[in-house]
Write a protein that holds these residues in place. Structure first.
Motif, PDB file in Angstrom:
ATOM      1  N   PRO A   1       0.814  -1.211   0.000  1.00  0.00           N
ATOM      2  CA  PRO A   1       0.000   0.000   0.000  1.00  0.00           C
ATOM      3  C   PRO A   1       0.857   1.275   0.000  1.00  0.00           C
ATOM      4  N   VAL A   2       0.439   2.245  -0.777  1.00  0.00           N
ATOM      5  CA  VAL A   2       1.084   3.559  -0.750  1.00  0.00           C
ATOM      6  C   VAL A   2      -0.021   4.602  -0.691  1.00  0.00           C
ATOM      7  N   GLY A   3       0.133   5.611   0.159  1.00  0.00           N
ATOM      8  CA  GLY A   3      -0.917   6.618   0.305  1.00  0.00           C
ATOM      9  C   GLY A   3      -0.467   7.988  -0.158  1.00  0.00           C
ATOM     10  N   THR A   4      -1.419   8.772  -0.634  1.00  0.00           N
ATOM     11  CA  THR A   4      -1.156  10.183  -0.942  1.00  0.00           C
ATOM     12  C   THR A   4      -2.341  10.994  -0.454  1.00  0.00           C
ATOM     13  N   ILE A   5      -2.189  12.300  -0.438  1.00  0.00           N
ATOM     14  CA  ILE A   5      -3.292  13.178  -0.044  1.00  0.00           C
ATOM     15  C   ILE A   5      -3.428  14.271  -1.095  1.00  0.00           C
ATOM     16  N   ASP A   6      -4.666  14.440  -1.559  1.00  0.00           N
ATOM     17  CA  ASP A   6      -5.000  15.548  -2.480  1.00  0.00           C
ATOM     18  C   ASP A   6      -5.736  16.605  -1.690  1.00  0.00           C
ATOM     19  N   GLU A   7      -5.536  17.832  -2.072  1.00  0.00           N
ATOM     20  CA  GLU A   7      -6.353  18.891  -1.481  1.00  0.00           C
ATOM     21  C   GLU A   7      -7.122  19.549  -2.604  1.00  0.00           C
ATOM     22  N   ARG A   8      -8.429  19.541  -2.462  1.00  0.00           N
ATOM     23  CA  ARG A   8      -9.268  20.122  -3.510  1.00  0.00           C
ATOM     24  C   ARG A   8      -9.113  21.643  -3.543  1.00  0.00           C
ATOM     25  N   SER A   9      -9.043  22.188  -4.761  1.00  0.00           N
ATOM     26  CA  SER A   9      -8.827  23.626  -4.889  1.00  0.00           C
ATOM     27  C   SER A   9     -10.046  24.425  -4.476  1.00  0.00           C
ATOM     28  N   ASP A  10     -11.225  23.782  -4.522  1.00  0.00           N
ATOM     29  CA  ASP A  10     -12.431  24.544  -4.218  1.00  0.00           C
ATOM     30  C   ASP A  10     -12.877  24.364  -2.771  1.00  0.00           C
ATOM     31  N   SER A  11     -12.037  23.772  -1.972  1.00  0.00           N
ATOM     32  CA  SER A  11     -12.441  23.567  -0.586  1.00  0.00           C
ATOM     33  C   SER A  11     -11.201  23.242   0.232  1.00  0.00           C
ATOM     34  N   ASN A  12     -11.395  23.079   1.488  1.00  0.00           N
ATOM     35  CA  ASN A  12     -10.280  22.653   2.341  1.00  0.00           C
ATOM     36  C   ASN A  12     -10.256  21.150   2.528  1.00  0.00           C
ATOM     37  N   GLN A  13     -11.076  20.447   1.755  1.00  0.00           N
ATOM     38  CA  GLN A  13     -11.200  19.004   1.963  1.00  0.00           C
ATOM     39  C   GLN A  13      -9.931  18.275   1.530  1.00  0.00           C
ATOM     40  N   GLU A  14      -9.522  17.379   2.351  1.00  0.00           N
ATOM     41  CA  GLU A  14      -8.385  16.526   1.993  1.00  0.00           C
ATOM     42  C   GLU A  14      -8.908  15.151   1.571  1.00  0.00           C
ATOM     43  N   PHE A  15      -8.427  14.687   0.433  1.00  0.00           N
ATOM     44  CA  PHE A  15      -8.812  13.358  -0.042  1.00  0.00           C
ATOM     45  C   PHE A  15      -7.585  12.452   0.031  1.00  0.00           C
ATOM     46  N   ARG A  16      -7.684  11.456   0.869  1.00  0.00           N
ATOM     47  CA  ARG A  16      -6.598  10.490   0.928  1.00  0.00           C
ATOM     48  C   ARG A  16      -6.768   9.486  -0.207  1.00  0.00           C
ATOM     49  N   ARG A  17      -5.664   9.063  -0.733  1.00  0.00           N
ATOM     50  CA  ARG A  17      -5.710   8.122  -1.862  1.00  0.00           C
ATOM     51  C   ARG A  17      -4.823   6.926  -1.527  1.00  0.00           C
ATOM     52  N   LEU A  18      -5.348   5.757  -1.792  1.00  0.00           N
ATOM     53  CA  LEU A  18      -4.627   4.522  -1.489  1.00  0.00           C
ATOM     54  C   LEU A  18      -4.272   3.807  -2.788  1.00  0.00           C
TER      55      LEU A  18
ATOM     56  N   SER B   1       2.569 -16.399  -9.774  1.00  0.00           N
ATOM     57  CA  SER B   1       2.137 -15.157  -9.142  1.00  0.00           C
ATOM     58  C   SER B   1       1.618 -14.185 -10.195  1.00  0.00           C
ATOM     59  N   PHE B   2       0.671 -13.349  -9.787  1.00  0.00           N
ATOM     60  CA  PHE B   2       0.276 -12.222 -10.638  1.00  0.00           C
ATOM     61  C   PHE B   2      -0.035 -11.027  -9.763  1.00  0.00           C
ATOM     62  N   SER B   3      -0.003  -9.850 -10.386  1.00  0.00           N
ATOM     63  CA  SER B   3      -0.212  -8.613  -9.638  1.00  0.00           C
ATOM     64  C   SER B   3      -1.281  -7.775 -10.311  1.00  0.00           C
ATOM     65  N   VAL B   4      -2.078  -7.113  -9.502  1.00  0.00           N
ATOM     66  CA  VAL B   4      -3.070  -6.165  -9.991  1.00  0.00           C
ATOM     67  C   VAL B   4      -2.850  -4.863  -9.236  1.00  0.00           C
ATOM     68  N   THR B   5      -2.842  -3.760  -9.957  1.00  0.00           N
ATOM     69  CA  THR B   5      -2.691  -2.460  -9.299  1.00  0.00           C
ATOM     70  C   THR B   5      -3.989  -1.680  -9.438  1.00  0.00           C
ATOM     71  N   VAL B   6      -4.254  -0.860  -8.443  1.00  0.00           N
ATOM     72  CA  VAL B   6      -5.507  -0.097  -8.415  1.00  0.00           C
ATOM     73  C   VAL B   6      -5.298   1.105  -7.486  1.00  0.00           C
ATOM     74  N   ALA B   7      -6.040   2.166  -7.704  1.00  0.00           N
ATOM     75  CA  ALA B   7      -5.974   3.318  -6.803  1.00  0.00           C
ATOM     76  C   ALA B   7      -7.388   3.659  -6.322  1.00  0.00           C
ATOM     77  N   LEU B   8      -7.515   3.843  -5.015  1.00  0.00           N
ATOM     78  CA  LEU B   8      -8.809   4.137  -4.411  1.00  0.00           C
ATOM     79  C   LEU B   8      -8.728   5.481  -3.694  1.00  0.00           C
ATOM     80  N   ALA B   9      -9.755   6.277  -3.848  1.00  0.00           N
ATOM     81  CA  ALA B   9      -9.828   7.523  -3.079  1.00  0.00           C
ATOM     82  C   ALA B   9     -10.714   7.273  -1.869  1.00  0.00           C
TER      83      ALA B   9
END
Lengths: 141, 132
Positions: free
Chosen positions: A46-63, A130-138
């Motif tokens: 798992p790797v996480g990031t955080i977006d900040e929306r330009s139209d608000s102070n809301q933080e969106f974490r992304r996994l 083995s196989f790998s699948v990648t995906v990103a979730l907000a």
């Protein structure tokens, strides 16, 4: 706000409820856990990031997730690589590549990058395929 | 190891049908080739087995087995070379040795000759690999 680690736990719960996979003790070292018989295992990087929306102070974490699935070819039991890939792996891959799999009811997760894999994501070492699948979730706040 | 060596004896016998039957013609272990009776020739010794183990993911092992086949014969260099060809081809046609290993191969061959002697020994080194 839901945390990235909480989102990861929700994803693991879904994986274990859907597939006969046991989670490995390490997502980075592949020598720590033995695989014998017809073992089927998985690990999640798992790797996480955080977006900040330009139209608000809301933080969106992304996994960002890299899901690794491993299956042992039980040659003594008559398994073949072809059967493991065509009978098992492709069925799992079909489920994991379905965006609906990652839309988990009761959570605030939503897809931001569709699940995907490339041809090099299917590998074999010894008798383990083995196989790998990648995906990103907000994670909605 | 023993099962693989027994399988190699079977392959060698198929490749060189003139090897005498039972231990008069083939055996595991080694004796002094110069002392073999003519009736025991061509004679095969399968000896000096060794194994190395490479560790793979998920605590698997890649076992690499090596052993030596010595075929003694009172024959010309050309005939002994033909024996070695036949054994190599036999192993190449049954690389799993009947399912004992993932594959096997003849990894080295040599004919040893002794000045003034008709008796020669053809040596093959066989390598077999099995992932467990």
């Amino acid at each position: 706000m839901p945390t990235i680690s909480g989102a990861l736990a929700q994803v693991c719960t879904k994986i274990e409820a859907t597939f006969p996979f046991t989670r490995l003790s390490s997502c980075l070292r592949r020598d720590l856990d033995p695989m014998t018989g017809t073992a089927k295992t998985y690990s999640v990087i798992p790797v996480g990031t955080i977006d900040e929306r330009s139209d608000s102070n809301q933080e969106f974490r992304r996994l960002y997730l890299k899901l690794d699935v491993h299956q042992r070819i039980n040659e003594a039991g008559g398994d073949t690589e072809e059967a493991i890939i065509e009978d098992n792996c492709l069925s799992y891959i079909e489920t994991l590549l379905d965006p609906d799999f990652w839309r988990i009811p009761g959570t605030t997760l939503h897809l931001v990058e569709y699940p995907s894999m490339s041809i090099s994501d299917l590998t074999r070492v010894g008798n383990v395929v083995s196989f790998s699948v990648t995906v990103a979730l907000a994670i909605a706040p | 190891m023993g099962a693989i060596m027994d399988a190699l004896i079977v392959e060698a016998r198929d490749g060189v049908p003139t090897i005498p039957s039972s231990t008069r013609g083939a055996e595991r272990g080694v004796r002094i080739g110069e002392e073999l009776a003519t009736s025991e020739l061509p004679h095969l010794f399968v000896h000096s087995p060794a194994e190395t183990i490479e560790l793979l993911d998920f605590q698997q092992e890649r076992r690499t087995f090596v052993c030596t086949l010595d075929l003694w014969a009172d024959a010309t260099q050309e005939v002994v070379a033909g024996y070695l060809d036949a054994i190599r081809d036999q192993i190449a046609a049954n690389r799993t040795l009947g399912g004992l290993v993932d594959y096997s191969t003849v990894s080295a061959r040599q004919i040893f000759e002794f000045a003034g002697k008709d008796r020669r020994v053809g040596r093959l080194e066989v390598t077999a690999v099995e992932d467990v």
